[in-house]
Design a protein around this motif. Sequence first.
Motif, short mmCIF file in Angstrom:
data_model
loop_
_atom_site.label_atom_id
_atom_site.label_comp_id
_atom_site.label_asym_id
_atom_site.label_seq_id
_atom_site.Cartn_x
_atom_site.Cartn_y
_atom_site.Cartn_z
N ASP A 3 0.83 -1.21 0.00
CA ASP A 3 0.00 0.00 0.00
C ASP A 3 0.86 1.26 0.00
N LEU A 4 1.90 1.25 0.81
CA LEU A 4 2.76 2.43 0.93
C LEU A 4 3.51 2.68 -0.36
N TYR A 5 3.99 1.62 -1.00
CA TYR A 5 4.69 1.77 -2.28
C TYR A 5 3.75 2.35 -3.33
N ALA A 6 2.54 1.82 -3.39
CA ALA A 6 1.57 2.31 -4.37
C ALA A 6 1.25 3.77 -4.14
N ALA A 7 1.09 4.16 -2.89
CA ALA A 7 0.76 5.56 -2.58
C ALA A 7 1.92 6.48 -2.95
N ASN A 8 3.13 6.07 -2.64
CA ASN A 8 4.30 6.90 -2.96
C ASN A 8 4.48 7.06 -4.46
N LEU A 9 4.26 5.99 -5.20
CA LEU A 9 4.38 6.05 -6.66
C LEU A 9 3.32 7.00 -7.24
N TYR A 10 2.11 6.88 -6.76
CA TYR A 10 1.01 7.74 -7.21
C TYR A 10 1.34 9.21 -6.91
N ASN A 11 1.82 9.48 -5.71
CA ASN A 11 2.15 10.86 -5.32
C ASN A 11 3.22 11.45 -6.22
N GLN A 12 4.20 10.63 -6.60
CA GLN A 12 5.26 11.13 -7.47
C GLN A 12 4.72 11.48 -8.86
N VAL A 13 3.77 10.69 -9.34
CA VAL A 13 3.18 10.99 -10.64
C VAL A 13 2.36 12.28 -10.57
N VAL A 14 1.63 12.47 -9.48
CA VAL A 14 0.87 13.72 -9.28
C VAL A 14 1.83 14.91 -9.31
N PHE A 15 2.94 14.79 -8.60
CA PHE A 15 3.91 15.89 -8.54
C PHE A 15 4.53 16.16 -9.91
N HIS A 16 4.88 15.09 -10.62
CA HIS A 16 5.49 15.24 -11.94
C HIS A 16 4.52 15.89 -12.92
N LYS A 17 3.25 15.50 -12.86
CA LYS A 17 2.27 16.00 -13.83
C LYS A 17 1.75 17.39 -13.47
N LEU A 18 1.45 17.61 -12.18
CA LEU A 18 0.72 18.81 -11.78
C LEU A 18 1.51 19.75 -10.87
N GLY A 19 2.70 19.28 -10.44
CA GLY A 19 3.56 20.15 -9.64
C GLY A 19 3.15 20.29 -8.19
N THR A 20 2.25 19.44 -7.72
CA THR A 20 1.78 19.53 -6.34
C THR A 20 2.44 18.44 -5.50
N PRO A 21 3.25 18.84 -4.51
CA PRO A 21 3.83 17.83 -3.62
C PRO A 21 2.79 17.35 -2.62
N LEU A 22 2.61 16.03 -2.51
CA LEU A 22 1.66 15.46 -1.56
C LEU A 22 2.42 14.86 -0.39
N LYS A 23 1.84 14.98 0.80
CA LYS A 23 2.48 14.42 1.99
C LYS A 23 2.57 12.91 1.86
N ASP A 24 3.68 12.36 2.40
CA ASP A 24 3.79 10.91 2.35
C ASP A 24 2.84 10.28 3.36
N GLU A 25 2.74 8.95 3.33
CA GLU A 25 1.74 8.26 4.13
C GLU A 25 2.00 8.38 5.63
N TYR A 26 3.24 8.63 6.02
CA TYR A 26 3.55 8.74 7.45
C TYR A 26 3.17 10.11 8.02
N THR A 27 3.15 11.13 7.17
CA THR A 27 2.85 12.48 7.67
C THR A 27 1.44 12.94 7.32
N LYS A 28 0.77 12.24 6.39
CA LYS A 28 -0.59 12.60 6.04
C LYS A 28 -1.55 12.11 7.13
N GLY A 29 -2.30 13.01 7.70
CA GLY A 29 -3.19 12.64 8.80
C GLY A 29 -4.50 12.05 8.33
#
Length: 417
Positions: free
Chosen positions: A387-413
Amino acid sequence: MDIIMKVVGLITEYNPFHNGHAYHLNEAKRATGADYVVVVMSGNFVQRGTPAFLDKYSRTKMALKCGADLVFELPVCFSTASAEYFALGAVSLLEKLGIVDYICFGSESGDISLLTSISDLLLTESHGFKQIFKEAVKAGKTFPEARADSIKALLPEVSDEFLSSPNNILGIEYIKALKRLQSTIKPITITRKATAYHSQELDTDDTFAISSATAIRKTLKEGNTLNNLRRHVPAPAFAIMEEQFEKTFPIFEEDFSLLLHYKFMLEDRQTLLQYTDINSDLANRILRMYSEYESFPDLALSIKSRQWTLTRINRALIHILLNHRQDNFLTYQQKGFTQYARILGFKKESSHLLRKIVKNERIPVITKLGDAKNKLSKIGLTMLNEDLYAANLYNQVVFHKLGTPLKDEYTKGIIIS
């Protein structure tokens, strides 16, 4: 003394949350008399074998704003699985919570009796069923076709349309899962309203438009403005879409094309066979096709054949991309399917439900990832790491495409509404 309350469980993707989902949620409460709604929702990758259009935390907010009380994440190994294992993963989670009285799902038929009869037939696989199935396969039928022939031969009232309707198929699998897990949860179905599950066009009803998630995604993929969707999404959910549009979504299969291409550069026939849903024939076909494709959808279409549906191919490609190993998946099945209940969000006034689940001690409840290693077994941690790997990969794609950094799973509340 505990107050007696009724709880209905919903198994969802909300990709994104729309008017049809709002109707289902409200009808589920009405039909069951439930006081609370517990949702098991796919995370950032979904059952048709693609990334989610909108991230799981935004979809959690939508669900809570539109009537859900608790939202749990379905582990990615099950959220990207076939209908049978998607259902088993989700139902096992609802069962282990220890508070759910009903599962309510939409279906094209609305006939719980017939759906139950089919599920019983598939579970028992009588001698007659096996013989018809064997003959159909021998005649060149695919697995779904052979199974459909067997069902229709023994239950003449079942039509081809009934067995090809996606929500009927899922409903049958939910009931099978309940029976297989010997659950006391009661299944309830609601007839789907208006447009079909895979309808490509937005509903034109001026009073209450119910459009499929497929049509909603397609509308934005074709370059239409977000405002085109206003009538098709409940106001609280639309407000979240407005806030996140072109910041964290829309995300499509194409956005993962380069990652998938790189992944295939590291693979050979033997390594491909280690992944879930990959057999020898499919591995060979992938290796013949992958070097010439331009995008994720192009590759899936080039591999698609009478033997393999597009959705089946998409799921296989996602398993490769996310490193889903067949041996791990078999272990999950042997160990009772979903190994933990990871809470994505809840309503403040429904927090007592979460406390009751924790008190029941039937499944480890993950509220803080930092505590997971002390709560989970080795196989539970393996599932969580996927789950954590999938979330991190997805977040990186969001950042690459849209420029928005998303919090990782440990810091996202957790989302609290």
